[in-house]
Enzyme design. Structure first.
Site, short mmCIF file in Angstrom:
data_model
loop_
_atom_site.label_atom_id
_atom_site.label_comp_id
_atom_site.label_asym_id
_atom_site.label_seq_id
_atom_site.Cartn_x
_atom_site.Cartn_y
_atom_site.Cartn_z
CG ASP A 101 -1.60 1.37 1.58
OD1 ASP A 101 -1.81 1.63 0.28
OD2 ASP A 101 -2.15 1.41 2.63
CB THR A 141 -1.82 5.93 -2.05
OG1 THR A 141 -1.64 4.34 -2.25
CG2 THR A 141 -2.71 6.61 -0.68
CB THR A 142 1.42 3.32 -5.74
OG1 THR A 142 1.29 2.75 -4.77
CG2 THR A 142 2.37 2.89 -6.72
CG ASP A 189 -6.08 0.76 0.39
OD1 ASP A 189 -6.67 1.66 1.31
OD2 ASP A 189 -5.46 0.18 -0.20
#
Length: 551
Positions: free
Chosen positions: A65, A98-99, A391
């Site tokens: 994550d 997020t990445t 998530d």
């Protein structure tokens, strides 16, 4: 940092301070931001790898994550910290992607470096990036597809996409089912979803397959008295935010007792008060009591005698969720106890899970708060499962709220890249270069997906572009087959908000870092100076009279 005045240098910064300016400052900041993007880049996509993070005390976190990795890394560089902010914003707003956001921001800065070398001014680049980001938001809205909040199949696919590449893959179908059920249960009538109302309990032991949803609440507590029933069917639940004990006086009062009889009367009266409270609870019809405060020993005895299942010191957040799950009201005074405000559940039971007692409140009529219990072989597996689940819950919640989705697998990025290039051609001037740079930066997502899957990024990108030029807007990279595939048919879908937020925050971070042309760092204070030490406690004498060479 100094200025010359008649050959005499004037110092403005404290000794030891540093200043980096112009191109050096920019390249230093860009390098730091790129390093952060590089750190999470290999985790992107279904074939992304995990990171093992070890903190100062040796605790290990194994995760895929993006935001967890960046939070756990002890990042020092100021420009790198901005990239962590991008990930945090994305996590707060959407919960996933997020990445993606960090990788796009890193690539935008990398492309800007090439423009800076061609002497394009940073303000021109930032203007172009802002225009491109706005245009990208418009274009995304045109390629988004409306879905119904009740379409369980789409919601399940969205949960699946959010969990892909994390350790949850093995039992994806089971977990997706749990997630969709949980979100549809807690969604409010107006369509808003607060994922806080889905409580995720993690337990080591058993297999991932054993994870289950409880249409009600799981409370990590046990009964206060062994004489109480373990199981209560057709529970009438009293949620009390007041202590079940005799009332102490508000003011400091002194009671003088002169004879043993008076003391006995005093104690009997205390007991009678507590008995009265328990009678009141019993009279309301409640057979289960969740108390946020304490329950006196004598009260425990009377409650057990009355056959009431009671638990004390339940967390405030759990009390609120219990109220949502059972339809009861939180009562904050003993005098206000009434039968009308009780919650209802089909079953309240104490069970052992993973060697610990937990209370299950199940079979609620219309639970607006639910619990998911996840199990796994080791603590690290369970923790990572928990993160994947959080998530996915957030993402499904976002879709129920927004009702708009796009295809995944790099499809929207390739489409945006093509459309932005067309848009750049209409702009002309140097801004055109910046918009083109933005367009090619977006291609980092399909490229990274290909790289992480061990495919040739250039070949795959060319194939994807060719498909999109033929108008196949939903074609993305299938990393398992190694070719462009219609992501919509494959069921790889993501919420629109994941993409809009990722591009918006990546562009903002890149623009912010680009606009910095001077980094002025204060001197690090390694500790008090000798003068300050002297003021603190008479020089070294204050430090226990150490010889000067020892400090």
């Amino acid at each position: 940092m100094s200025a010359q005045l008649g050959g005499q240098p004037i110092l403005i910064l404290k000794e030891g301070g540093s200043r980096t300016r112009g191109r050096d400052a920019q390249s230093m900041n860009i390098a730091a931001a790129k390093a952060v993007a590089g750190a999470v880049r290999t985790t992107l996509g279904p074939k992304g790898m995990d990171k093992m993070l070890v903190d100062t005390i040796g605790d290990v976190v194994i995760t895929n994550d993006g935001v967890t990795i960046l939070k756990e890394m002890d990042i020092e560089h100021p420009a790198a910290k901005m990239m962590v902010e991008v990930a945090k914003t994305q996590d707060d707003e959407v919960g996933d992607g997020t990445t993606t956001a960090v990788v796009i921001a890193g690539e935008l800065l990398k492309k800007s470096e090439e423009l800076l070398e061609q002497d394009v001014h940073p303000t021109v680049i930032t203007l172009g990036y802002r225009q491109a980001a706005e245009k990208a938001q418009e274009l995304l809205k045109t390629i988004a597809v409306d879905v119904k909040a009740k379409d369980k199949e789409i919601l399940s696919k969205i949960a699946g996409t959010a969990m892909t590449g994390k350790n949850a893959e093995a039992s994806k179908d089971k977990l997706c089912d749990l997630i969709v059920r949980a979100i549809t249960l807690v969604a409010d009538a107006d369509g808003t979803v607060d994922t806080e109302n889905v409580k995720v309990e993690k337990r080591v032991g058993g297999a991932i397959e054993d994870s289950e949803i409880v249409e009600g609440m799981i409370i990590d507590k046990e009964r206060v008295h062994p004489g109480m029933p373990k199981t209560v069917k057709n529970a009438k639940i009293l949620l009390l935010n007041a202590a079940v004990e005799y009332k102490k006086t508000e003011v400091d009062a002194e009671i003088s007792i002169t004879s043993p009889d008076q003391l006995q009367m005093f104690l009997d009266e205390e007991e009678r008060m507590i008995k009265g409270i328990v009678e009141k609870i019993k009279a309301s019809g409640a057979n289960v009591l969740f108390c946020q405060k304490g329950i006196d020993d004598i009260a425990q005895h009377y409650l057990a005698k009355a056959g009431i299942f009671a638990t004390r010191r339940v967390k405030k957040s759990d009390m609120e969720k219990l109220a949502r799950a059972t339809g009861g009201a939180l009562i904050s005074s003993i005098d206000a106890i009434s039968g009308d405000e009780l919650g209802i559940a089909g079953l309240v039971e104490e069970r052992k899970v993973g060697g610990e007692e937990m209370i299950f409140v199940e079979k609620c009529k219309n639970p607006k708060a639910v619990s998911i219990i996840i199990k796994g072989g080791t603590e690290h597996v369970v923790d990572e499962l928990g993160r994947a689940l959080e998530d996915a819950l957030r993402v499904v919640g976002v879709v129920v709220e927004d009702k708009k989705v796009v295809a995944g697998g790099g499809a929207p990025e390739v489409e945006l890249s093509l459309r932005l290039r067309e848009y750049a051609a209409t702009q002309g001037g140097r801004i055109q270069l910046a918009i083109e740079a933005f367009a090619s930066a977006l291609e980092i997502i399909p490229r990274t997906l290909a790289e992480n899957a061990g495919l040739d990024p250039i070949d795959k990108l060319v194939e994807l572009r060719a498909a999109h030029e033929k108008g196949k807007k939903t074609f993305g990279l299938d990393v398992f087959k190694g070719e462009p595939v219609d992501m919509w048919k494959e069921g790889v879908v993501e919420p629109l908000r994941v993409k809009t937020q990722a591009i918006a925050s990546a562009a903002e971070a890149a623009v912010m870092i680009l606009r910095i042309d001077d980094v002025i760092a204060s001197a690090r204070s390694a500790g008090p100076s000798p003068e300050e030490m002297a003021a603190m406690g008479g020089g070294m004498g204050g430090m226990g009279g150490m010889p000067p060479g020892m400090m």
